[in-house]
Design a protein around this motif. Structure first.
Motif, PDB file in Angstrom:
ATOM      1  N   THR A 285     -19.669  46.741   0.039  1.00  0.00           N
ATOM      2  CA  THR A 285     -18.513  45.744   0.137  1.00  0.00           C
ATOM      3  C   THR A 285     -17.192  46.259   0.929  1.00  0.00           C
ATOM      4  O   THR A 285     -16.724  45.269   1.477  1.00  0.00           O
ATOM      5  N   ALA A 286     -16.946  47.458   0.874  1.00  0.00           N
ATOM      6  CA  ALA A 286     -15.813  47.788   1.704  1.00  0.00           C
ATOM      7  C   ALA A 286     -16.072  47.456   3.039  1.00  0.00           C
ATOM      8  O   ALA A 286     -15.084  46.720   3.847  1.00  0.00           O
ATOM      9  N   LEU A 287     -16.996  47.670   3.832  1.00  0.00           N
ATOM     10  CA  LEU A 287     -17.262  47.358   5.247  1.00  0.00           C
ATOM     11  C   LEU A 287     -17.486  45.904   5.330  1.00  0.00           C
ATOM     12  O   LEU A 287     -17.136  45.179   6.404  1.00  0.00           O
ATOM     13  N   GLU A 288     -18.092  45.194   4.594  1.00  0.00           N
ATOM     14  CA  GLU A 288     -18.226  43.760   4.780  1.00  0.00           C
ATOM     15  C   GLU A 288     -16.917  42.989   4.666  1.00  0.00           C
ATOM     16  O   GLU A 288     -16.631  42.160   5.236  1.00  0.00           O
ATOM     17  N   THR A 289     -15.915  43.434   3.822  1.00  0.00           N
ATOM     18  CA  THR A 289     -14.691  42.890   3.815  1.00  0.00           C
ATOM     19  C   THR A 289     -13.867  43.083   5.076  1.00  0.00           C
ATOM     20  O   THR A 289     -13.284  42.188   5.589  1.00  0.00           O
ATOM     21  N   VAL A 290     -13.953  44.356   5.609  1.00  0.00           N
ATOM     22  CA  VAL A 290     -13.320  44.660   6.809  1.00  0.00           C
ATOM     23  C   VAL A 290     -13.979  43.750   7.772  1.00  0.00           C
ATOM     24  O   VAL A 290     -13.262  43.194   8.922  1.00  0.00           O
ATOM     25  N   ILE A 291     -14.992  43.847   8.210  1.00  0.00           N
ATOM     26  CA  ILE A 291     -16.006  42.767   9.043  1.00  0.00           C
ATOM     27  C   ILE A 291     -15.489  41.421   8.899  1.00  0.00           C
ATOM     28  O   ILE A 291     -15.265  40.853   9.853  1.00  0.00           O
ATOM     29  N   TYR A 292     -15.491  40.756   7.709  1.00  0.00           N
ATOM     30  CA  TYR A 292     -15.162  39.503   7.421  1.00  0.00           C
ATOM     31  C   TYR A 292     -13.378  39.245   7.870  1.00  0.00           C
ATOM     32  O   TYR A 292     -13.196  38.398   8.742  1.00  0.00           O
ATOM     33  N   PHE A 293     -12.652  40.276   7.477  1.00  0.00           N
ATOM     34  CA  PHE A 293     -11.302  40.135   7.967  1.00  0.00           C
ATOM     35  C   PHE A 293     -10.994  40.065   9.290  1.00  0.00           C
ATOM     36  O   PHE A 293      -9.909  39.530   9.997  1.00  0.00           O
ATOM     37  N   VAL A 294     -11.721  41.137   9.934  1.00  0.00           N
ATOM     38  CA  VAL A 294     -11.506  41.233  11.539  1.00  0.00           C
ATOM     39  C   VAL A 294     -11.866  39.935  12.140  1.00  0.00           C
ATOM     40  O   VAL A 294     -11.431  39.233  12.964  1.00  0.00           O
ATOM     41  N   ALA A 295     -13.255  39.064  11.490  1.00  0.00           N
ATOM     42  CA  ALA A 295     -13.658  38.115  12.240  1.00  0.00           C
ATOM     43  C   ALA A 295     -12.740  36.914  11.962  1.00  0.00           C
ATOM     44  O   ALA A 295     -12.029  36.183  12.753  1.00  0.00           O
ATOM     45  N   SER A 296     -12.215  36.719  10.842  1.00  0.00           N
ATOM     46  CA  SER A 296     -11.380  35.775  10.363  1.00  0.00           C
ATOM     47  C   SER A 296      -9.675  35.697  11.221  1.00  0.00           C
ATOM     48  O   SER A 296      -9.482  34.491  11.390  1.00  0.00           O
ATOM     49  N   GLU A 297      -9.438  36.979  11.131  1.00  0.00           N
ATOM     50  CA  GLU A 297      -8.077  36.844  11.679  1.00  0.00           C
ATOM     51  C   GLU A 297      -7.975  36.613  13.066  1.00  0.00           C
ATOM     52  O   GLU A 297      -7.343  36.163  13.611  1.00  0.00           O
ATOM     53  N   ALA A 298      -9.194  37.155  14.107  1.00  0.00           N
ATOM     54  CA  ALA A 298      -9.298  36.940  15.342  1.00  0.00           C
ATOM     55  C   ALA A 298      -9.473  35.481  15.528  1.00  0.00           C
ATOM     56  O   ALA A 298      -9.274  34.922  16.620  1.00  0.00           O
ATOM     57  N   VAL A 299     -10.331  34.877  14.701  1.00  0.00           N
ATOM     58  CA  VAL A 299     -10.574  33.221  14.853  1.00  0.00           C
ATOM     59  C   VAL A 299      -9.260  32.584  14.878  1.00  0.00           C
ATOM     60  O   VAL A 299      -8.913  31.714  15.370  1.00  0.00           O
ATOM     61  N   ASN A 300      -8.693  32.855  13.750  1.00  0.00           N
ATOM     62  CA  ASN A 300      -7.133  32.277  13.276  1.00  0.00           C
ATOM     63  C   ASN A 300      -6.304  32.619  14.390  1.00  0.00           C
ATOM     64  O   ASN A 300      -5.763  31.513  14.824  1.00  0.00           O
ATOM     65  N   ASN A 301      -6.243  33.532  15.015  1.00  0.00           N
ATOM     66  CA  ASN A 301      -5.201  33.974  16.029  1.00  0.00           C
ATOM     67  C   ASN A 301      -5.933  33.234  17.297  1.00  0.00           C
ATOM     68  O   ASN A 301      -4.781  32.385  18.054  1.00  0.00           O
ATOM     69  N   ALA A 302      -6.865  33.078  17.792  1.00  0.00           N
ATOM     70  CA  ALA A 302      -7.507  32.433  18.671  1.00  0.00           C
ATOM     71  C   ALA A 302      -6.943  30.895  18.662  1.00  0.00           C
ATOM     72  O   ALA A 302      -6.683  30.321  19.790  1.00  0.00           O
ATOM     73  N   ALA A 303      -7.606  30.368  17.484  1.00  0.00           N
ATOM     74  CA  ALA A 303      -7.096  28.775  17.220  1.00  0.00           C
ATOM     75  C   ALA A 303      -5.578  28.695  17.380  1.00  0.00           C
ATOM     76  O   ALA A 303      -5.392  27.672  17.879  1.00  0.00           O
ATOM     77  N   LYS A 304      -4.931  29.651  16.719  1.00  0.00           N
ATOM     78  CA  LYS A 304      -3.220  29.268  16.744  1.00  0.00           C
ATOM     79  C   LYS A 304      -2.764  29.403  18.199  1.00  0.00           C
ATOM     80  O   LYS A 304      -1.993  28.616  18.679  1.00  0.00           O
ATOM     81  N   HIS A 305      -3.076  30.547  18.991  1.00  0.00           N
ATOM     82  CA  HIS A 305      -2.388  30.837  20.101  1.00  0.00           C
ATOM     83  C   HIS A 305      -3.034  30.653  21.700  1.00  0.00           C
ATOM     84  O   HIS A 305      -2.414  30.288  22.515  1.00  0.00           O
ATOM     85  N   ALA A 306      -4.449  30.730  21.593  1.00  0.00           N
ATOM     86  CA  ALA A 306      -5.238  30.724  22.758  1.00  0.00           C
ATOM     87  C   ALA A 306      -5.856  29.347  23.328  1.00  0.00           C
ATOM     88  O   ALA A 306      -6.369  29.188  24.306  1.00  0.00           O
ATOM     89  N   ASP A 307      -5.932  28.338  22.254  1.00  0.00           N
ATOM     90  CA  ASP A 307      -6.493  27.198  22.842  1.00  0.00           C
ATOM     91  C   ASP A 307      -7.896  27.341  23.250  1.00  0.00           C
ATOM     92  O   ASP A 307      -8.154  26.755  24.477  1.00  0.00           O
TER      93      ASP A 307
END
Length: 374
Positions: A285-307
Protein backbone atom coordinates in the motif's frame (compact mmCIF):
# COMPACT_ATOMS: atom_id res chain seq x y z
CA UNK A 1 17.41 -24.80 20.30
CA UNK A 2 20.02 -27.51 19.71
CA UNK A 3 19.39 -27.39 15.97
CA UNK A 4 19.80 -23.59 15.97
CA UNK A 5 23.18 -24.00 17.72
CA UNK A 6 24.29 -26.52 15.11
CA UNK A 7 23.28 -24.20 12.31
CA UNK A 8 25.13 -21.32 13.95
CA UNK A 9 28.30 -23.40 14.37
CA UNK A 10 28.09 -24.59 10.78
CA UNK A 11 27.67 -21.02 9.61
CA UNK A 12 30.75 -19.95 11.56
CA UNK A 13 32.83 -22.78 10.08
CA UNK A 14 31.71 -21.98 6.54
CA UNK A 15 32.44 -18.32 7.13
CA UNK A 16 35.95 -19.16 8.39
CA UNK A 17 36.72 -21.23 5.33
CA UNK A 18 35.47 -18.42 3.08
CA UNK A 19 37.80 -16.00 4.85
CA UNK A 20 40.67 -18.49 4.49
CA UNK A 21 40.05 -18.76 0.75
CA UNK A 22 39.81 -14.99 0.44
CA UNK A 23 43.08 -14.46 2.32
CA UNK A 24 44.84 -17.09 0.23
CA UNK A 25 43.88 -15.26 -2.95
CA UNK A 26 44.63 -11.91 -1.31
CA UNK A 27 48.14 -13.04 -0.41
CA UNK A 28 48.92 -13.42 -4.10
CA UNK A 29 47.06 -10.34 -5.31
CA UNK A 30 48.80 -8.21 -2.67
CA UNK A 31 52.08 -8.49 -4.56
CA UNK A 32 50.31 -7.89 -7.87
CA UNK A 33 48.73 -4.77 -6.39
CA UNK A 34 52.13 -3.54 -5.17
CA UNK A 35 53.54 -4.00 -8.68
CA UNK A 36 50.57 -2.13 -10.19
CA UNK A 37 51.02 0.73 -7.70
CA UNK A 38 54.76 0.89 -8.44
CA UNK A 39 54.28 1.37 -12.19
CA UNK A 40 50.91 3.18 -11.78
CA UNK A 41 49.16 0.92 -14.30
CA UNK A 42 45.76 -0.70 -13.83
CA UNK A 43 45.41 0.46 -10.21
CA UNK A 44 41.66 1.11 -10.46
CA UNK A 45 40.97 -2.29 -12.00
CA UNK A 46 43.15 -4.06 -9.42
CA UNK A 47 41.39 -2.19 -6.60
CA UNK A 48 37.98 -3.15 -7.97
CA UNK A 49 39.13 -6.78 -7.99
CA UNK A 50 40.26 -6.55 -4.35
CA UNK A 51 36.93 -5.01 -3.32
CA UNK A 52 35.07 -7.75 -5.20
CA UNK A 53 37.20 -10.41 -3.48
CA UNK A 54 36.45 -8.95 -0.04
CA UNK A 55 32.73 -8.76 -0.83
CA UNK A 56 32.68 -12.34 -2.10
CA UNK A 57 34.54 -13.99 0.74
CA UNK A 58 33.59 -11.67 3.63
CA UNK A 59 31.30 -8.60 3.40
CA UNK A 60 30.91 -5.74 0.95
CA UNK A 61 32.80 -2.51 1.59
CA UNK A 62 31.00 0.82 1.21
CA UNK A 63 33.42 2.92 -0.84
CA UNK A 64 33.44 6.41 -2.23
CA UNK A 65 33.96 6.83 -6.01
CA UNK A 66 37.35 5.32 -6.82
CA UNK A 67 40.15 7.61 -7.96
CA UNK A 68 43.48 6.70 -9.51
CA UNK A 69 45.42 8.38 -6.69
CA UNK A 70 43.37 6.74 -3.93
CA UNK A 71 43.62 3.29 -5.52
CA UNK A 72 47.39 3.59 -5.94
CA UNK A 73 47.81 4.58 -2.29
CA UNK A 74 45.57 1.70 -1.17
CA UNK A 75 47.46 -0.91 -3.19
CA UNK A 76 50.80 0.45 -1.95
CA UNK A 77 49.70 -0.39 1.62
CA UNK A 78 47.51 -3.44 1.03
CA UNK A 79 50.41 -5.75 0.17
CA UNK A 80 51.39 -5.62 3.87
CA UNK A 81 48.03 -7.17 4.76
CA UNK A 82 48.54 -9.77 2.02
CA UNK A 83 51.97 -10.64 3.41
CA UNK A 84 50.56 -10.88 6.92
CA UNK A 85 47.83 -13.19 5.63
CA UNK A 86 50.41 -15.36 3.88
CA UNK A 87 52.37 -15.63 7.14
CA UNK A 88 49.31 -16.64 9.16
CA UNK A 89 48.28 -19.22 6.57
CA UNK A 90 51.81 -20.65 6.39
CA UNK A 91 52.06 -20.91 10.19
CA UNK A 92 48.63 -22.51 10.36
CA UNK A 93 49.56 -25.05 7.70
CA UNK A 94 52.89 -25.82 9.42
CA UNK A 95 51.37 -26.50 12.83
CA UNK A 96 48.57 -28.59 11.41
CA UNK A 97 51.20 -30.62 9.56
CA UNK A 98 53.20 -31.05 12.79
CA UNK A 99 50.10 -32.16 14.70
CA UNK A 100 49.06 -34.63 12.02
CA UNK A 101 52.60 -36.01 11.77
CA UNK A 102 52.87 -36.58 15.53
CA UNK A 103 49.51 -38.28 15.79
CA UNK A 104 50.28 -40.43 12.74
CA UNK A 105 53.71 -41.40 14.15
CA UNK A 106 52.16 -42.39 17.49
CA UNK A 107 49.44 -44.45 15.85
CA UNK A 108 51.60 -46.25 13.32
CA UNK A 109 54.93 -46.57 15.22
CA UNK A 110 56.70 -44.17 12.90
CA UNK A 111 60.30 -43.03 13.48
CA UNK A 112 59.91 -39.51 14.91
CA UNK A 113 63.57 -38.77 15.50
CA UNK A 114 63.02 -36.85 18.77
CA UNK A 115 62.36 -38.13 22.28
CA UNK A 116 61.39 -41.79 21.88
CA UNK A 117 60.60 -44.80 24.00
CA UNK A 118 62.26 -47.45 21.90
CA UNK A 119 60.80 -46.85 18.46
CA UNK A 120 57.50 -45.36 19.65
CA UNK A 121 56.48 -41.76 20.06
CA UNK A 122 55.32 -41.57 23.64
CA UNK A 123 52.11 -40.15 24.96
CA UNK A 124 54.28 -37.94 27.21
CA UNK A 125 55.83 -36.31 24.14
CA UNK A 126 52.41 -35.69 22.58
CA UNK A 127 51.12 -34.25 25.86
CA UNK A 128 54.19 -32.04 26.15
CA UNK A 129 53.74 -30.60 22.64
CA UNK A 130 49.94 -30.66 22.56
CA UNK A 131 49.28 -27.70 24.89
CA UNK A 132 51.53 -25.10 23.20
CA UNK A 133 50.69 -26.57 19.79
CA UNK A 134 46.96 -26.27 20.43
CA UNK A 135 47.44 -22.67 21.55
CA UNK A 136 49.41 -21.83 18.43
CA UNK A 137 46.81 -23.51 16.20
CA UNK A 138 44.02 -21.62 17.98
CA UNK A 139 45.84 -18.29 17.63
CA UNK A 140 46.58 -18.83 13.94
CA UNK A 141 43.02 -20.01 13.31
CA UNK A 142 41.70 -16.85 14.94
CA UNK A 143 44.37 -14.93 13.05
CA UNK A 144 42.63 -15.79 9.78
CA UNK A 145 39.56 -13.91 11.00
CA UNK A 146 41.70 -11.09 12.33
CA UNK A 147 43.55 -10.54 9.06
CA UNK A 148 40.28 -10.72 7.10
CA UNK A 149 38.81 -8.02 9.34
CA UNK A 150 41.99 -5.98 8.91
CA UNK A 151 41.75 -6.39 5.15
CA UNK A 152 38.17 -5.09 5.11
CA UNK A 153 39.01 -2.29 7.55
CA UNK A 154 41.92 -1.08 5.42
CA UNK A 155 39.71 -0.88 2.32
CA UNK A 156 37.04 0.98 4.28
CA UNK A 157 39.51 3.37 5.90
CA UNK A 158 41.33 4.26 2.68
CA UNK A 159 38.56 4.05 0.09
CA UNK A 160 35.19 4.28 1.78
CA UNK A 161 33.07 5.12 4.75
CA UNK A 162 32.97 3.28 8.05
CA UNK A 163 29.82 1.69 9.41
CA UNK A 164 29.70 4.26 12.23
CA UNK A 165 29.88 7.13 9.76
CA UNK A 166 27.22 5.51 7.57
CA UNK A 167 25.02 5.10 10.63
CA UNK A 168 25.46 8.76 11.58
CA UNK A 169 24.69 9.82 8.02
CA UNK A 170 21.61 7.61 8.03
CA UNK A 171 20.38 9.11 11.30
CA UNK A 172 20.91 12.62 9.92
CA UNK A 173 19.12 11.67 6.70
CA UNK A 174 16.15 10.19 8.58
CA UNK A 175 15.95 13.28 10.80
CA UNK A 176 15.93 15.50 7.73
CA UNK A 177 13.39 13.28 5.98
CA UNK A 178 11.12 13.34 9.02
CA UNK A 179 11.19 17.13 9.04
CA UNK A 180 10.49 17.23 5.30
CA UNK A 181 7.58 14.79 5.68
CA UNK A 182 6.05 16.97 8.40
CA UNK A 183 6.51 20.01 6.16
CA UNK A 184 4.94 18.16 3.23
CA UNK A 185 1.96 17.16 5.39
CA UNK A 186 1.49 20.79 6.46
CA UNK A 187 1.71 21.95 2.84
CA UNK A 188 -0.87 19.36 1.84
CA UNK A 189 -3.19 20.48 4.63
CA UNK A 190 -2.91 24.10 3.50
CA UNK A 191 -3.57 23.03 -0.07
CA UNK A 192 -6.68 21.10 0.95
CA UNK A 193 -7.87 24.10 2.95
CA UNK A 194 -7.44 26.37 -0.08
CA UNK A 195 -9.28 23.90 -2.31
CA UNK A 196 -12.15 23.68 0.14
CA UNK A 197 -12.28 27.44 0.71
CA UNK A 198 -11.90 28.58 -2.89
CA UNK A 199 -13.84 25.76 -4.48
CA UNK A 200 -16.32 23.73 -2.49
CA UNK A 201 -17.12 26.44 0.05
CA UNK A 202 -17.84 29.02 -2.67
CA UNK A 203 -20.08 26.54 -4.46
CA UNK A 204 -22.01 25.82 -1.27
CA UNK A 205 -22.42 29.57 -0.57
CA UNK A 206 -23.74 30.06 -4.11
CA UNK A 207 -26.04 27.07 -3.63
CA UNK A 208 -27.46 28.58 -0.44
CA UNK A 209 -28.07 31.89 -2.18
CA UNK A 210 -29.84 30.17 -5.09
CA UNK A 211 -32.07 28.25 -2.71
CA UNK A 212 -32.88 31.48 -0.86
CA UNK A 213 -33.78 33.20 -4.13
CA UNK A 214 -35.90 30.22 -5.12
CA UNK A 215 -37.86 30.48 -1.88
CA UNK A 216 -38.61 34.12 -2.73
CA UNK A 217 -39.44 33.47 -6.37
CA UNK A 218 -42.71 35.00 -7.51
CA UNK A 219 -43.41 32.85 -10.50
CA UNK A 220 -43.16 29.19 -11.45
CA UNK A 221 -40.81 29.90 -14.37
CA UNK A 222 -38.36 31.82 -12.18
CA UNK A 223 -38.56 29.09 -9.51
CA UNK A 224 -37.71 26.33 -11.99
CA UNK A 225 -34.80 28.32 -13.40
CA UNK A 226 -33.35 28.94 -9.95
CA UNK A 227 -33.83 25.30 -8.95
CA UNK A 228 -32.04 24.21 -12.13
CA UNK A 229 -29.13 26.53 -11.30
CA UNK A 230 -29.08 25.21 -7.75
CA UNK A 231 -29.00 21.62 -9.03
CA UNK A 232 -26.10 22.43 -11.36
CA UNK A 233 -24.20 24.19 -8.57
CA UNK A 234 -24.77 21.24 -6.21
CA UNK A 235 -23.41 18.84 -8.87
CA UNK A 236 -20.32 21.03 -9.34
CA UNK A 237 -19.79 21.17 -5.57
CA UNK A 238 -20.01 17.38 -5.35
CA UNK A 239 -17.51 16.99 -8.20
CA UNK A 240 -15.06 19.40 -6.58
CA UNK A 241 -15.46 17.72 -3.20
CA UNK A 242 -14.80 14.34 -4.83
CA UNK A 243 -11.73 15.83 -6.52
CA UNK A 244 -10.39 17.11 -3.19
CA UNK A 245 -11.04 13.75 -1.55
CA UNK A 246 -9.18 12.01 -4.38
CA UNK A 247 -6.18 14.30 -3.89
CA UNK A 248 -6.17 13.44 -0.20
CA UNK A 249 -6.30 9.71 -0.88
CA UNK A 250 -8.00 7.88 -3.77
CA UNK A 251 -10.42 5.29 -2.42
CA UNK A 252 -10.16 3.35 -5.68
CA UNK A 253 -6.55 2.54 -4.77
CA UNK A 254 -7.75 0.46 -1.80
CA UNK A 255 -10.81 -0.89 -3.56
CA UNK A 256 -9.38 -1.93 -6.93
CA UNK A 257 -5.60 -1.47 -6.86
CA UNK A 258 -3.01 0.64 -8.63
CA UNK A 259 -3.92 -0.36 -12.19
CA UNK A 260 -7.52 0.80 -11.83
CA UNK A 261 -6.49 3.95 -9.96
CA UNK A 262 -4.19 4.95 -12.82
CA UNK A 263 -6.96 4.24 -15.35
CA UNK A 264 -9.37 6.47 -13.42
CA UNK A 265 -6.67 9.15 -13.32
CA UNK A 266 -6.31 8.92 -17.09
CA UNK A 267 -10.08 9.10 -17.63
CA UNK A 268 -10.41 12.25 -15.50
CA UNK A 269 -7.46 14.03 -17.05
CA UNK A 270 -8.01 16.85 -19.53
CA UNK A 271 -5.17 15.52 -21.73
CA UNK A 272 -4.63 12.12 -23.32
CA UNK A 273 -2.82 9.77 -20.92
CA UNK A 274 -1.21 6.47 -21.95
CA UNK A 275 -0.34 3.93 -19.24
CA UNK A 276 2.23 1.13 -19.20
CA UNK A 277 2.23 -0.77 -15.91
CA UNK A 278 4.56 -3.80 -15.82
CA UNK A 279 4.09 -4.64 -12.13
CA UNK A 280 2.91 -8.23 -11.82
CA UNK A 281 1.94 -7.96 -8.16
CA UNK A 282 1.22 -5.28 -5.60
CA UNK A 283 4.36 -3.76 -4.01
CA UNK A 284 2.36 -2.81 -0.93
CA UNK A 285 0.00 0.00 0.00
CA UNK A 286 2.73 2.49 0.91
CA UNK A 287 4.57 2.19 -2.41
CA UNK A 288 1.34 2.06 -4.43
CA UNK A 289 0.29 5.34 -2.83
CA UNK A 290 3.59 7.01 -3.71
CA UNK A 291 3.44 5.68 -7.29
CA UNK A 292 -0.09 6.97 -7.70
CA UNK A 293 0.65 10.45 -6.37
CA UNK A 294 3.80 10.76 -8.50
CA UNK A 295 1.74 9.97 -11.57
CA UNK A 296 -1.21 12.11 -10.49
CA UNK A 297 0.80 15.22 -9.64
CA UNK A 298 2.93 14.90 -12.78
CA UNK A 299 -0.15 14.59 -15.00
CA UNK A 300 -1.88 17.54 -13.30
CA UNK A 301 1.24 19.71 -13.61
CA UNK A 302 1.61 18.86 -17.29
CA UNK A 303 -2.05 19.56 -18.04
CA UNK A 304 -1.98 22.86 -16.13
CA UNK A 305 1.36 24.32 -17.24
CA UNK A 306 2.83 22.49 -20.28
CA UNK A 307 -0.09 22.15 -22.75
CA UNK A 308 0.92 18.64 -23.92
CA UNK A 309 -0.87 16.51 -26.48
CA UNK A 310 -0.06 13.27 -24.62
CA UNK A 311 1.29 12.18 -21.23
CA UNK A 312 2.87 8.74 -20.82
CA UNK A 313 2.97 6.95 -17.46
CA UNK A 314 5.36 3.98 -17.22
CA UNK A 315 5.88 1.77 -14.17
CA UNK A 316 8.31 -1.14 -14.20
CA UNK A 317 10.14 -3.26 -11.64
CA UNK A 318 13.88 -3.87 -11.40
CA UNK A 319 15.95 -5.85 -8.89
CA UNK A 320 15.57 -3.96 -5.64
CA UNK A 321 13.43 -1.06 -6.83
CA UNK A 322 10.45 0.17 -8.85
CA UNK A 323 10.80 2.96 -11.40
CA UNK A 324 8.01 5.40 -12.22
CA UNK A 325 8.44 7.58 -15.31
CA UNK A 326 6.02 10.27 -16.45
CA UNK A 327 6.78 11.85 -19.84
CA UNK A 328 4.92 14.60 -21.69
CA UNK A 329 5.51 16.42 -24.98
CA UNK A 330 4.65 19.86 -23.60
CA UNK A 331 6.84 22.94 -23.84
CA UNK A 332 8.91 22.07 -20.75
CA UNK A 333 10.45 24.44 -18.25
CA UNK A 334 9.04 22.66 -15.19
CA UNK A 335 10.48 23.98 -11.92
CA UNK A 336 11.59 21.15 -9.57
CA UNK A 337 11.47 23.59 -6.65
CA UNK A 338 7.83 24.43 -7.23
CA UNK A 339 5.20 23.46 -4.68
CA UNK A 340 3.90 20.41 -6.53
CA UNK A 341 7.18 18.83 -7.63
CA UNK A 342 9.05 19.62 -4.40
CA UNK A 343 6.21 18.00 -2.47
CA UNK A 344 6.55 14.92 -4.66
CA UNK A 345 10.30 14.84 -4.05
CA UNK A 346 9.70 14.87 -0.29
CA UNK A 347 7.07 12.13 -0.58
CA UNK A 348 9.49 9.94 -2.57
CA UNK A 349 12.37 10.66 -0.21
CA UNK A 350 10.21 9.59 2.73
CA UNK A 351 10.38 6.00 1.41
CA UNK A 352 14.14 6.25 0.68
CA UNK A 353 13.53 6.80 -3.02
CA UNK A 354 15.18 9.13 -5.53
CA UNK A 355 13.40 11.80 -7.57
CA UNK A 356 14.59 13.46 -10.76
CA UNK A 357 13.06 16.03 -13.11
CA UNK A 358 14.36 16.75 -16.62
CA UNK A 359 12.49 19.58 -18.31
CA UNK A 360 14.43 21.76 -20.78
CA UNK A 361 12.76 24.78 -22.33
CA UNK A 362 10.77 23.58 -25.31
CA UNK A 363 10.27 20.14 -23.73
CA UNK A 364 9.79 17.32 -23.35
CA UNK A 365 9.48 16.85 -19.59
CA UNK A 366 10.47 13.58 -17.94
CA UNK A 367 9.94 12.79 -14.26
CA UNK A 368 11.66 9.78 -12.70
CA UNK A 369 10.99 8.27 -9.28
CA UNK A 370 12.88 5.19 -8.14
CA UNK A 371 11.42 3.49 -5.08
CA UNK A 372 13.29 0.76 -3.20
CA UNK A 373 11.32 -2.39 -2.52
CA UNK A 374 12.01 -5.87 -1.20
Amino acid sequence: MHQEGQLSAGSLVRGWFRMLAGLTIGSVTGLLGLAAAAVDVGVVGQTEYELGRIARFDRAVHTNPLTRKGCRRYLAVRWLVGTLGAGVISMLAFWYAVAISMVTAWLFDGDWGLIKDGDRVTLELIALVAIPGALVIFVTTAGVVGVAVLDRWLATAMLGTSQQTLLRQRVAELTSTRAEVIEAIDDERRRIERDLHDGVQQRLVALGMLIGRARRAKGEEQLQELLQQAHLTASEAIDELREVATRVYPAVLDDSGLETALEVLAERSSVRVEISNELKSSPGTALETVIYFVASEAVNNAAKHADPTVVEISVWPAPGDITVMVWDDGFGGADPTGTGLSGLARRVKAVDGTFEVTSPEGGPTTIYARLPCE
